[in-house]
Design an enzyme around this catalytic site. Structure first.
Site, short mmCIF file in Angstrom:
data_model
loop_
_atom_site.label_atom_id
_atom_site.label_comp_id
_atom_site.label_asym_id
_atom_site.label_seq_id
_atom_site.Cartn_x
_atom_site.Cartn_y
_atom_site.Cartn_z
N HIS A 58 0.82 -1.22 0.00
CA HIS A 58 0.00 0.00 0.00
C HIS A 58 0.86 1.27 0.00
O HIS A 58 0.37 2.35 0.31
CB HIS A 58 -0.99 0.01 1.19
N THR A 59 2.11 1.14 -0.34
CA THR A 59 2.98 2.31 -0.41
C THR A 59 2.98 2.92 -1.81
O THR A 59 3.32 4.10 -1.96
CB THR A 59 4.43 1.94 -0.04
N LEU A 70 -1.78 -12.04 -6.82
CA LEU A 70 -0.56 -12.28 -7.59
C LEU A 70 -0.57 -11.53 -8.93
O LEU A 70 0.17 -11.85 -9.86
CB LEU A 70 -0.34 -13.78 -7.81
N SER A 71 -1.46 -10.55 -9.04
CA SER A 71 -1.48 -9.63 -10.19
C SER A 71 -1.77 -10.30 -11.52
O SER A 71 -1.09 -10.05 -12.52
CB SER A 71 -0.17 -8.86 -10.30
N GLU A 81 -6.07 -0.12 -16.21
CA GLU A 81 -6.72 -0.69 -15.02
C GLU A 81 -7.54 0.37 -14.28
O GLU A 81 -8.66 0.13 -13.85
CB GLU A 81 -5.66 -1.29 -14.09
N ASP A 138 2.23 -3.23 -9.58
CA ASP A 138 1.98 -4.52 -10.24
C ASP A 138 2.42 -4.48 -11.70
O ASP A 138 3.04 -5.42 -12.20
CB ASP A 138 0.49 -4.87 -10.18
C1 GLA Z 1 -2.85 -3.95 -5.35
C2 GLA Z 1 -2.63 -2.75 -6.25
C3 GLA Z 1 -1.19 -2.24 -6.11
C4 GLA Z 1 -0.83 -2.02 -4.65
C5 GLA Z 1 -1.19 -3.22 -3.80
C6 GLA Z 1 -1.00 -2.99 -2.32
O1 GLA Z 1 -2.06 -5.03 -5.77
O2 GLA Z 1 -2.87 -3.09 -7.59
O3 GLA Z 1 -1.03 -1.07 -6.87
O4 GLA Z 1 -1.42 -0.85 -4.17
O5 GLA Z 1 -2.54 -3.62 -4.01
O6 GLA Z 1 0.34 -2.83 -2.03
#
Ligand code: GLA
Length: 363
Positions: free
Chosen positions: A28-29, A115-116, A150, A162
Site C-alpha cells: 500500500h505504499t 498475484l497480479s 486498469e 503490479d
Molecule cells: C494492489 C494494487 C497495487 C498495490 C497493492 C497494495 O495489488 O494493484 O497497486 O497498491 O494492491 O500494495
C-alpha cells in the site's frame, strides 16, 4: 486443449508473455509515492494476436472459456475483457494504433489471490501490441499504459507496482522501485533463501474491498499534514497530530517505506524475514487490511523453524501470504503449514513454487 489455431484457424502473428508478481515488502505504499519490492513469479499470461478483416476485436479467453467481440467505441461488458480493451484504448490514445485483431489469452497466473493476474494480462496484451505494430514502446511506458487501463477501464484505483513488476521484474531478483520517480534496481534474494506463496483460500475482490477507502484515507492524511503524499513524511511522530484511523494509516506507510529500504540493504535472510514479520503486524494493526485467515496462515509460517519471515501480500482482505524460507525445506514447510491451517478449519494451497509447472526446489 484449446489454442489460437483451434479457435481462429492458422497461426498468430505474435505471441507475448508477462508474469504475475508477488510483493515481498512495501504494501500500500505505491499510491503514496513510496517504495516497493516485488518479484516476478513463474506463472505467466500469454496473449496471441493476428490482424483480422472483421473491423472489430475478437477476444478469446481459454481460462474463462469465453469469446467477446468489441470495437474501441463499444466497450465490452465482460470484466476480464475490459483489461484488454483498456490496454488497446490507452495504447491508441498514446499513438499506438492496433488494427482489428483476433486475440487469444492463456494464463496460469492464479486469479483473485493477490498475484497480479490483471497486470500480467495487461502487460502481455501491450507487449503483443508492441510486436504487432512494431512501435518502439519501452517497458516503463508499457507499465504506465497498463496502469491507466486498469484505473480508467477496469475501475481499480491501483498504484503502479503490479504493472512495473510484471513489465520489469525477474524471478530471481526483486525489483526495488521508487514509485515516485520510477527509479529502480534489482535486488537479489538473500543468499540461501527462496520464496513460498500460500493461498489462504479466502477470496478477495480488490475494487469491492477497502482498497479505495484506504487510498482516500491516505489522501486525507496527506492533505491534513500539508504534504503532496505520505512519501513526504519522514518523521513518524507527526502522525500523532492526526485523528484515528489516519494516525495509524500514516504510521504504516512511513514504517513500511523504511522497511523496504532496510530490506534492500540488509545483510541476510534473517534480517529480511524480520522486516516481513514487522510488515504483517503493521498491515494487521495499523493499516487493518488483514483478516483472521491471513493472520492464522502467517502465524503458522512465522512459527516454522525453516521460515525466515512471512506476511500477507497484495492488497489484503484475503488472498495469499508470502514467506521467505530455507530453499530445501519448501515442500516440508508448505505441507506442514497447510495441514495445521486445515486443522484450524481453513483450506489453503501452495501457489509458488508453481505446483503445475515446477515442484522442484531451487537453491
Ligand atoms: C494492489 C494494487 C497495487 C498495490 C497493492 C497494495 O495489488 O494493484 O497497486 O497498491 O494492491 O500494495
Amino acid at each position: 486443449m484449446s489454442s489460437f489455431e483451434a479457435v481462429f484457424g492458422g497461426s498468430p502473428e505474435v505471441v507475448a508473455r508477462a508474469p504475475g508478481r508477488v510483493n515481498l515488502l512495501g504494501e500500500h505504499t505505491d499510491y503514496n509515492d513510496g517504495y516497493v519490492l516485488p518479484i516476478a513469479i513463474e506463472q505467466q499470461t500469454s496473449v496471441s494476436m493476428r490482424r483480422n478483416n472483421e473491423g472489430r476485436y475478437v477476444l478469446r479467453s481459454e481460462m474463462l472459456d469465453c469469446t467477446v467481440r468489441f470495437t474501441l467505441d463499444s466497450p465490452p461488458t465482460e470484466h476480464f475483457a475490459t483489461y484488454v480493451y483498456g490496454c488497446l484504448v490507452e495504447a491508441h490514445a498514446a499513438g499506438i494504433k492496433t488494427p482489428a485483431s483476433d486475440i487469444y489469452v492463456q494464463s496460469d497466473v492464479p486469479i483473485g489471490v493477490g498475484l497480479s493476474s490483471s497486470a500480467a494480462l495487461e502487460v502481455a496484451t501491450l507487449r503483443a501490441v508492441r510486436s504487432l505494430t512494431g512501435e518502439l514502446v519501452d517497458d516503463v511506458l508499457i507499465a504506465q499504459l497498463a496502469q491507466r487501463a486498469e484505473i480508467k477501464h477496469a475501475g481499480v484505483r491501483c498504484g503502479i507496482m503490479d504493472q512495473m513488476a510484471s513489465s520489469l521484474a525477474g524471478t530471481q531478483s526483486a525489483l526495488l522501485l521508487d514509485t515516485r520517480t520510477l527509479e529502480r534496481r534489482l535486488i537479489p534474494l538473500p543468499p540461501g533463501s527462496a520464496v513460498l506463496v500460500l493461498d489462504s483460500g479466502l477470496a478477495r475482490t480488490l475494487a469491492g474491498s477497502g482498497y479505495n477507502q484506504r487510498r482516500a484515507e491516505c489522501e486525507e492524511a496527506a492533505r491534513r499534514l500539508g504534504v503532496i503524499s505520505l512519501r513526504d513524511v519522514n518523521d513518524i511522530s507527526v502522525a500523532d497530530t492526526l485523528p484515528e484511523p489516519l494516525r495509524r494509516r500514516v504510521r504504516h506507510i512511513v514504517s513500511e517505506n523504511e522497511r523496504v529500504l532496510l530490506a534492500a540493504a540488509c545483510s541476510g535472510a534473517e534480517e529480511f524475514g524480520a522486516l516481513m514479520n514487522a510488515s504483517h503486524a503493521s498491515l494487521r494493526d495499523d493499516y487493518e487490511v488483514s483478516v483472521s485467515e491471513l493472520d492464522r496462515l502467517v502465524a503458522l509460517l512465522q512459527a516454522h523453524s525453516h521460515v525466515y519471515g512471512a506476511r500477507l501480500t497484495g492488497a489484503g482482505f484475503g488472498g495469499a501470504c508470502v514467506a521467505l524460507c530455507e530453499p530445501q525445506a519448501l515442500p516440508e514447510i508448505s505441507e506442514g503449514v497447510l495441514l495445521d491451517y486445515s486443522r484450524s478449519g481453513f483450506s489453503g494451497r501452495m501457489l509458488v513454487p508453481s505446483s503445475a509447472r515446477d515442484r522442484s526446489v531451487r537453491p
